[in-house]
Design an enzyme around this catalytic site. Structure first.
Site, mmCIF file in Angstrom:
data_model
loop_
_atom_site.group_PDB
_atom_site.id
_atom_site.type_symbol
_atom_site.label_atom_id
_atom_site.label_comp_id
_atom_site.label_asym_id
_atom_site.label_seq_id
_atom_site.Cartn_x
_atom_site.Cartn_y
_atom_site.Cartn_z
ATOM 1 N N LYS A 79 0.589 -1.247 0.003
ATOM 2 C CA LYS A 79 0.068 0.037 -0.127
ATOM 3 C C LYS A 79 0.728 1.240 0.092
ATOM 4 O O LYS A 79 0.597 2.386 -0.685
ATOM 5 C CB LYS A 79 -0.946 -0.038 1.138
ATOM 6 C CG LYS A 79 -2.029 1.134 1.373
ATOM 7 C CD LYS A 79 -3.084 0.726 0.501
ATOM 8 C CE LYS A 79 -4.342 1.639 0.735
ATOM 9 N NZ LYS A 79 -5.121 1.884 -0.413
ATOM 10 N N GLU A 80 1.902 1.342 0.713
ATOM 11 C CA GLU A 80 2.870 2.512 0.945
ATOM 12 C C GLU A 80 3.654 2.727 -0.420
ATOM 13 O O GLU A 80 4.004 3.591 -0.788
ATOM 14 C CB GLU A 80 3.471 2.233 2.060
ATOM 15 C CG GLU A 80 2.721 2.490 3.552
ATOM 16 C CD GLU A 80 2.360 3.870 3.934
ATOM 17 O OE1 GLU A 80 2.634 4.689 3.148
ATOM 18 O OE2 GLU A 80 1.416 3.854 4.869
ATOM 19 N N SER A 81 4.268 1.717 -0.863
ATOM 20 C CA SER A 81 5.437 1.780 -1.937
ATOM 21 C C SER A 81 5.445 1.041 -3.004
ATOM 22 O O SER A 81 6.159 0.963 -4.125
ATOM 23 C CB SER A 81 6.538 1.715 -1.198
ATOM 24 O OG SER A 81 6.682 0.258 -0.756
ATOM 25 N N TYR A 111 -7.752 2.976 3.657
ATOM 26 C CA TYR A 111 -6.443 2.748 3.707
ATOM 27 C C TYR A 111 -6.257 1.337 4.480
ATOM 28 O O TYR A 111 -5.821 0.296 4.195
ATOM 29 C CB TYR A 111 -5.543 3.927 4.210
ATOM 30 C CG TYR A 111 -3.984 3.292 4.707
ATOM 31 C CD1 TYR A 111 -3.049 3.462 3.852
ATOM 32 C CD2 TYR A 111 -3.548 2.643 6.092
ATOM 33 C CE1 TYR A 111 -1.822 2.989 4.143
ATOM 34 C CE2 TYR A 111 -2.499 2.214 6.195
ATOM 35 C CZ TYR A 111 -1.502 2.460 5.415
ATOM 36 O OH TYR A 111 -0.224 1.860 5.483
#
Length: 146
Positions: free
Chosen positions: A41-43, A129
């Site tokens: 999700k982040e990168s 998220y």
């Protein structure tokens, strides 16, 4: 032992590191699928990722301005080093779990801070998220059951 690894573009040494960190006796008891899903999700598994106008770095998009003490404590000065980034990210997750063992809250706090997580919770909400990370973690667990 291919079923020990997630089918994601993270090399096996890094995945092994995540599994080891997540299972370290008293310090960290985290679900590696959640960690891998946060990284997704982040990168999108890009160790060189830089986001939030240069404020968030690496696989777990750690922000030095919030985590400089943690980085120092863990001897992890280089957030573009995948191992150091994961060490800091997992340590932060463990701290959040020590505050509240509800995974949805932890994910919302990881993403937007504890105040943000408390606000959403007070309204009975779960962020996109958190839902996205949980869904991805389920997919990773499913796919790794060979």
């Amino acid at each position: 032992a291919s079923d020990l690894y997630f089918d994601v573009p993270l090399d096996r040494d890094i995945q092994k590191y995540i599994f080891t960190m997540c299972s370290e006796c008293d310090t960290y008891k985290l679900d590696p699928a959640i960690v891998a899903a946060i990284i997704w999700k982040e990168s999108e598994f890009n160790a060189d990722a830089i986001g939030d106008n240069g404020n968030s770095l690496g696989l777990m998009q750690v922000q030095p301005r919030w985590h400089s003490e943690r980085m120092e404590k863990l001897s992890a000065p280089d957030l573009l080093n995948p191992y150091q980034n994961i060490r800091v990210g997992i340590d932060y997750l463990a701290e959040l779990y020590s505050i509240n063992d509800d995974t949805e809250w932890v994910l919302m706090a990881y993403n937007g801070g504890p105040t943000y997580a408390n606000e959403l919770r007070s309204k009975g909400l779960v962020s996109e998220y958190a839902n996205g990370v949980l869904k991805k973690a389920d997919e990773l667990r499913e796919a790794s059951r060979i």
